[in-house]
Design a protein around this motif. Structure first.
Motif, PDB file in Angstrom:
ATOM      1  N   LEU A 183      -7.887   7.763 -12.042  1.00 50.61           N
ATOM      2  CA  LEU A 183      -7.814   6.548 -11.232  1.00 50.61           C
ATOM      3  C   LEU A 183      -8.409   6.794  -9.846  1.00 50.61           C
ATOM      4  CD1 LEU A 183      -6.654   4.267 -12.728  1.00 50.61           C
ATOM      5  CD2 LEU A 183      -4.470   4.568 -11.570  1.00 50.61           C
ATOM      6  N   ARG A 184      -8.148   7.974  -9.311  1.00 48.12           N
ATOM      7  CA  ARG A 184      -8.630   8.300  -7.972  1.00 48.12           C
ATOM      8  C   ARG A 184     -10.147   8.431  -7.941  1.00 48.12           C
ATOM      9  NH1 ARG A 184      -3.711  11.878  -7.294  1.00 48.12           N
ATOM     10  NH2 ARG A 184      -2.303  10.561  -6.090  1.00 48.12           N
TER      11      ARG A 184
ATOM     12  N   LEU B 186     -12.210   6.377  -9.479  1.00 52.38           N
ATOM     13  CA  LEU B 186     -12.872   5.070  -9.544  1.00 52.38           C
ATOM     14  C   LEU B 186     -13.279   4.625  -8.157  1.00 52.38           C
ATOM     15  CD1 LEU B 186     -10.568   3.152 -12.053  1.00 52.38           C
ATOM     16  CD2 LEU B 186     -12.560   4.596 -12.503  1.00 52.38           C
ATOM     17  N   THR B 187     -14.492   4.124  -8.043  1.00 52.87           N
ATOM     18  CA  THR B 187     -14.959   3.668  -6.731  1.00 52.87           C
ATOM     19  C   THR B 187     -15.071   2.153  -6.690  1.00 52.87           C
ATOM     20  OG1 THR B 187     -17.344   3.346  -6.757  1.00 52.87           O
ATOM     21  CG2 THR B 187     -16.553   5.568  -7.113  1.00 52.87           C
ATOM     22  N   PRO B 188     -14.585   1.544  -5.611  1.00 46.97           N
ATOM     23  CA  PRO B 188     -14.645   0.093  -5.441  1.00 46.97           C
ATOM     24  C   PRO B 188     -16.067  -0.434  -5.428  1.00 46.97           C
ATOM     25  CG  PRO B 188     -13.162   1.099  -3.849  1.00 46.97           C
ATOM     26  CD  PRO B 188     -13.908   2.212  -4.512  1.00 46.97           C
TER      27      PRO B 188
ATOM     28  N   LEU C 203       2.549   1.687  -3.404  1.00 44.58           N
ATOM     29  CA  LEU C 203       1.529   2.073  -4.380  1.00 44.58           C
ATOM     30  C   LEU C 203       1.217   3.564  -4.250  1.00 44.58           C
ATOM     31  CD1 LEU C 203      -0.528   1.399  -6.538  1.00 44.58           C
ATOM     32  CD2 LEU C 203      -2.083   0.612  -4.746  1.00 44.58           C
TER      33      LEU C 203
ATOM     34  N   VAL D 260      -6.826   4.124   0.955  1.00 39.46           N
ATOM     35  CA  VAL D 260      -5.996   2.958   0.640  1.00 39.46           C
ATOM     36  C   VAL D 260      -6.749   1.991  -0.261  1.00 39.46           C
ATOM     37  CG1 VAL D 260      -4.959   0.872   1.612  1.00 39.46           C
ATOM     38  CG2 VAL D 260      -4.568   3.082   2.721  1.00 39.46           C
ATOM     39  N   GLU D 261      -7.996   1.758   0.081  1.00 39.97           N
ATOM     40  CA  GLU D 261      -8.792   0.798  -0.699  1.00 39.97           C
ATOM     41  C   GLU D 261      -9.064   1.313  -2.107  1.00 39.97           C
ATOM     42  OE1 GLU D 261     -10.219  -2.354  -2.029  1.00 39.97           O
ATOM     43  OE2 GLU D 261      -9.197  -2.248  -0.115  1.00 39.97           O
ATOM     44  N   ILE D 262      -9.283   2.623  -2.221  1.00 40.37           N
ATOM     45  CA  ILE D 262      -9.514   3.206  -3.546  1.00 40.37           C
ATOM     46  C   ILE D 262      -8.277   3.065  -4.420  1.00 40.37           C
ATOM     47  CG2 ILE D 262      -9.783   5.422  -4.752  1.00 40.37           C
ATOM     48  CD1 ILE D 262     -11.865   6.190  -2.733  1.00 40.37           C
ATOM     49  N   ARG D 263      -7.109   3.317  -3.825  1.00 43.77           N
ATOM     50  CA  ARG D 263      -5.859   3.155  -4.580  1.00 43.77           C
ATOM     51  C   ARG D 263      -5.687   1.717  -5.043  1.00 43.77           C
ATOM     52  NH1 ARG D 263      -3.575   7.098  -1.091  1.00 43.77           N
ATOM     53  NH2 ARG D 263      -3.018   5.534   0.452  1.00 43.77           N
TER      54      ARG D 263
ATOM     55  N   LEU E  26       2.102   6.284  -7.188  1.00 42.11           N
ATOM     56  CA  LEU E  26       1.040   7.092  -7.788  1.00 42.11           C
ATOM     57  C   LEU E  26       1.370   8.581  -7.687  1.00 42.11           C
ATOM     58  CD1 LEU E  26      -2.190   5.202  -6.696  1.00 42.11           C
ATOM     59  CD2 LEU E  26      -1.464   5.688  -9.033  1.00 42.11           C
TER      60      LEU E  26
ATOM     61  N   ASP F 224       0.817  -1.207   0.000  1.00 38.33           N
ATOM     62  CA  ASP F 224       0.000   0.000   0.000  1.00 38.33           C
ATOM     63  C   ASP F 224       0.856   1.264   0.000  1.00 38.33           C
ATOM     64  OD1 ASP F 224      -2.192  -1.580  -0.023  1.00 38.33           O
ATOM     65  OD2 ASP F 224      -2.629  -1.425   2.116  1.00 38.33           O
TER      66      ASP F 224
END
Lengths: 154, 154
Positions: free
Chosen positions: A142-143, A145-147, A122, B8-11, A126, A119
């Motif tokens: 990229l930021r 985008l939602t999970p 990453l 963190v999860e979004i990345r 970024l 993490d």
DNA sequence: CTATTTTTGTTGCGCGTGCAACTAGTGCAC
DNA sequence: GTGCACTAGTTGCACGCGCAACAAAAATAG
């Protein structure tokens, strides 16, 4: 240059940018995970995918898709991790062709130790990419985008 | 789960999506370029980068960055293409360490023949990725990137 | 000018990869 | 039932890759 040509050029540009950002992050992750935890990015990806299933099994084929790997590469990757005691093969009873894989507790431990490294690197990679004017727009996208939307990749 | 954890999860999610799209496109391009023109994606990328300089030379180091390759890989890639007569090494007079590379006419011909394949497969692969709910957002964002902003990747 | 450091590109080496060919198990047609 | 197409996973093989060590040229320090 017409509209159609513009579209072609935009696609090509987007692909070059995507490849550049991917290469940057991948290289950074590879070095960090390899030197600090002795695993490669694909190995981390596979273990993370397995862990994400939360006790569920995954078939070789699913693993191959999740890691964007060929069948043969997946076989050997699983063999490698199995030899190191990080996961186990489980023969499936109802379909005797199928082979399930599951993380061992040692595998979960290693994953837990490796995650902070992953993490952090990453995050750092970024930020570095965002510093390049050419790559910044994609990093920004990229930021966004939602999970939440869509299904897991595997 | 706090705000920091969300970030963190979004990345992580963005990275998984990026890797998935990259893998999809890369595999498709690799197969098409290899079977139809006998070159790999990196080889195409390098030749395209050289051609993009429009008569300008590029040093090995620049090529390495442009293709996200190590020094050694770049050396061998250039050697491969040189052996096939697609490009030439040119010793630089003012800095005798430096080696310039330049496309030959055969290299330009091959690139010209390969470009339609490359563009078509890229188009098709992006469309396929857009069909996946998980990947569609990133593909959409990719279309918003404009070639105008920023410098060339290399 | 000489010594040291930095940059540029090349090679030895081990390893992970994809492709093609293969084995084994499943499902369908008839 | 028998035959055929399809899917799942494994193995032989050749090849490109990164890392570390290296040679050569340039830049910097003294």
């Amino acid at each position: 240059m017409g509209i159609a040509d513009d579209a072609v050029e935009i696609r090509a540009h987007g692909w070059r940018t995507l490849a550049a950002v991917h290469g940057l992050i991948d290289t950074a992750l590879e070095r960090a995970l390899q030197s600090e935890h002795g695993i490669s990015v694909v190995e981390y990806t596979v273990m993370d995918a397995l862990n994400r299933q939360d006790g569920w099994h995954m078939r070789m084929r699913q693993l191959a898709r999740a890691a964007a790997l060929s069948n043969s590469a997946t076989t050997r990757l699983v063999t490698r991790l199995e030899d190191r005691g990080l996961l186990t093969r489980i023969l499936c009873a109802d379909d005797r062709r199928g082979i399930y894989t599951e993380l061992t507790s040692a595998g979960m431990d290693l994953l837990t130790r490796a995650r902070p490294t992953h993490d952090a690197v990453l995050h750092q990679a970024l930020d570095e990419a965002a510093r390049s004017p050419e790559l910044a727009p994609l990093v920004g996208a990229l930021r966004g985008l939602t999970p939440a939307s869509g299904e897991p990749v595997g």
